[in-house]
Scaffold this active site. Structure first.
Site, mmCIF file in Angstrom:
data_model
loop_
_atom_site.group_PDB
_atom_site.id
_atom_site.type_symbol
_atom_site.label_atom_id
_atom_site.label_comp_id
_atom_site.label_asym_id
_atom_site.label_seq_id
_atom_site.Cartn_x
_atom_site.Cartn_y
_atom_site.Cartn_z
ATOM 1 N N SER A 1 0.867 -1.176 0.000
ATOM 2 C CA SER A 1 0.000 0.000 0.000
ATOM 3 C C SER A 1 0.904 1.226 0.000
ATOM 4 C CB SER A 1 -0.879 0.009 1.258
ATOM 5 O OG SER A 1 -1.669 -1.151 1.279
ATOM 6 N N THR B 1 1.423 4.105 1.198
ATOM 7 C CA THR B 1 1.020 5.089 2.215
ATOM 8 C C THR B 1 2.242 5.630 2.953
ATOM 9 O OG1 THR B 1 0.670 3.287 3.791
ATOM 10 C CG2 THR B 1 -1.257 4.050 2.577
ATOM 11 N N SER C 1 6.457 -0.095 12.383
ATOM 12 C CA SER C 1 5.500 0.609 11.543
ATOM 13 C C SER C 1 6.252 1.653 10.744
ATOM 14 C CB SER C 1 4.415 1.272 12.386
ATOM 15 O OG SER C 1 4.890 2.502 12.870
ATOM 16 N N LYS C 2 5.504 2.291 9.832
ATOM 17 C CA LYS C 2 6.129 3.296 8.983
ATOM 18 C C LYS C 2 6.592 4.494 9.812
ATOM 19 C CE LYS C 2 4.030 1.634 4.799
ATOM 20 N NZ LYS C 2 2.864 1.485 3.984
ATOM 21 N N ARG C 3 6.167 4.547 11.089
ATOM 22 C CA ARG C 3 6.610 5.640 11.971
ATOM 23 C C ARG C 3 8.045 5.432 12.467
ATOM 24 N NH1 ARG C 3 1.471 4.692 13.233
ATOM 25 N NH2 ARG C 3 2.037 3.149 14.773
#
Ligand code: GLU
Length: 319
Positions: free
Chosen positions: A11, A13, A252-254
């Site tokens: 995805s 994002t 996570s993408k964080r």
């Protein structure tokens, strides 16, 4: 026998992180080690969070890693395109129409808050199980749809148990009524739901194996159910452990330190692949290695216990 075809379906994002690289590498190795092909599909169904620039960045990161795709991508190389989900609305509408013609779908105006109010979170591990509030009488419900709100479209799910052999996690037996209940195929804002799109795409793109993160293990049962309803052959599924930090928190993408933007400043592609391959138990040392050179080391039948657990803690991932 269908020709082996694996796929990676990110995805767009945000930038890829180490967990996404792990999923991409494993699905690439799985397909290539069997002489198969590997497809890239961009899953940009969430209009608020998806951006084409992230998709292009993912492609650049995959090329940098040496994970080249034979089919798909934003350019749409291959016979089953487009390979970007936001361009496939007509295909999803056709699949939804087939399920509706079978009498298996209905409009639902419940909000997330309405659904949450009807269940005790400890009974569901935080998953949302739909109570069937809007299910019509024709499907055994009360049909209490409120006309004033935009409606999502749900699939009626009977009390059915889906059995499948996961390539990594072994035999799974999932009762759909207890696990998810009637699930959404199209959201009230018109966006196509992941479950419908992923089944339409994996079927029409001829995908034979899906290697992805363990967070989607239970979704595989929903997807197999849809394949069965549509009379299509599901792929084999294999769910790899989720990478976590040392406190057991999912990456996570964080987590910027494990994002490709940062990792590319620290490693060469072969050094990064080498560290990851060692971490996941594919090689004895963390020496630099390319994905192609890893192929002889890859034997799905000989995965170490670390690669068959739901989560895999990683120590700080620095050179
Ligand atoms: N698009 C999903 C994600 O990036 C993956 C879906 C799948 O592999 O089935 O999390």
């Amino acid at each position: 026998m269908r020709p082996v075809k694996g796929r990676f379906a990110p995805s767009p994002t945000g930038r890829m992180h180490l967990g996404n690289v792990y999923a991409a590498l494993m699905s690439w190795l799985w397909a290539k080690s069997q002489g198969g092909t590997w497809l890239l599909r961009i899953e940009d169904l969430d209009p608020q969070r998806s951006r084409m620039e992230y998709a292009l960045q993912i492609e650049d990161d995959l090329r940098w890693l040496g994970l080249d795709w034979d089919e798909g991508g934003t350019e749409g190389r291959g016979p089953a395109g487009p390979y970007v989900q936001s361009r496939r609305g007509e295909i999803y509408a056709d699949i939804l129409g087939r399920l509706t013609a079978m009498g298996l779908t209905y409009p639902c105006t419940c909000t997330r808050a309405d659904i949450m109010a009807t269940q005790a979170p400890h009974q569901t591990d935080g998953r949302i199980i739909y109570s069937g509030h809007c299910r019509p009488a024709s499907l055994g419900g009360q049909g209490t749809t409120s006309d004033s709100r935009p409606a999502a479209t749900r699939l009626y799910v009977p009390d059915i148990t889906i059995d499948f052999d996961d390539l990594i996690c072994g035999h799974q037996s999932v009762n759909l009524a207890r696990h998810c209940g009637d699930f959404v195929l199209r959201r009230a804002d018109g966006a196509w739901a992941y479950q419908l799109a992923v089944v339409a795409d994996d079927a029409l793109m001829g995908v034979t194996q899906v290697i992805r993160g363990n967070d989607l293990l239970l979704s595989a049962a929903q997807q197999i159910h849809l394949f069965n309803l549509l009379g299509l052959q599901p792929p084999r599924y294999g769910h790899i452990p989720l990478l976590t930090d040392t406190q057991g928190r999912r990456l996570s993408k964080r987590d910027r330190s494990l994002e490709m933007g940062h990792l590319r400043t620290l490693y060469t592609p072969a050094a990064l692949i080498g560290r990851l391959a060692h971490l996941i138990g594919l090689t004895d040392t963390p020496s630099p290695i390319t994905p192609t050179a890893l192929l002889p080391h890859f034997n799905p039948a000989r995965l170490t216990p670390a690669t068959t657990t739901p989560t895999l803690p990683i120590t700080p991932f620095a050179p």
